[in-house]
Design an enzyme around this catalytic site. Sequence first.
Site, PDB file in Angstrom:
ATOM      1  CD  GLN A 160      -2.927  -3.664   3.465  1.00 31.33           C
ATOM      2  OE1 GLN A 160      -1.725  -3.661   3.642  1.00 31.33           O
ATOM      3  NE2 GLN A 160      -3.780  -3.162   4.322  1.00 31.33           N
ATOM      4  CG  PHE A 161      -9.013  -6.950   0.607  1.00 37.05           C
ATOM      5  CD1 PHE A 161     -10.098  -6.111   0.394  1.00 37.05           C
ATOM      6  CD2 PHE A 161      -8.784  -7.446   1.882  1.00 37.05           C
ATOM      7  CE1 PHE A 161     -10.950  -5.779   1.443  1.00 37.05           C
ATOM      8  CE2 PHE A 161      -9.617  -7.120   2.925  1.00 37.05           C
ATOM      9  CZ  PHE A 161     -10.714  -6.280   2.712  1.00 37.05           C
ATOM     10  CB  THR A 162      -7.441  -2.368   2.040  1.00 41.86           C
ATOM     11  OG1 THR A 162      -6.101  -2.479   2.525  1.00 41.86           O
ATOM     12  CG2 THR A 162      -8.386  -3.165   2.919  1.00 41.86           C
TER      13      THR A 162
END
Length: 147
Positions: free
Chosen positions: A78-80
């Site tokens: 999850q890069f967010t």
Amino acid sequence: MRVVIQRVKKSSVKVDNKLINEIDNGFCILVGFTYNDTIDDIKYMVNKIINLRVFDDENKVMNKSILETNGKILSISQFTLYADTKKGNRPSYIKALKSEEAIKLYNKFNEVLSENIEVKTGIFGADMQVEIQNDGPITIVIDSKNK
């Protein structure tokens, strides 16, 4: 490196409405990487995750680790988690590690984690639908730079 750890009764991940993986009882972990993350960050996080005492003992006190409860882990990239919302209303993801490098660290993280516990994953970079039945709710956020 950042992780969001949720104690779950069950959790699953789908891609294109196809079930990819699921677990019962354990952690659903959302994992993000930034620049300068290393194997030391991974080892630190793995140690924290497997020893985190957030499962109930016989007295209903959060005193047991996932290892003691035979739980499993669903690990989702999850890069967010590295969203920067300081300016405006559209998050910037400039602090998130580029996918070519992040996938290497994500795979290494899951490999090291798997040495201690059963780990299932989503598909790195895919548009995933993650179902999480949070138990408690118990949600812990850990950043490896805040040791």
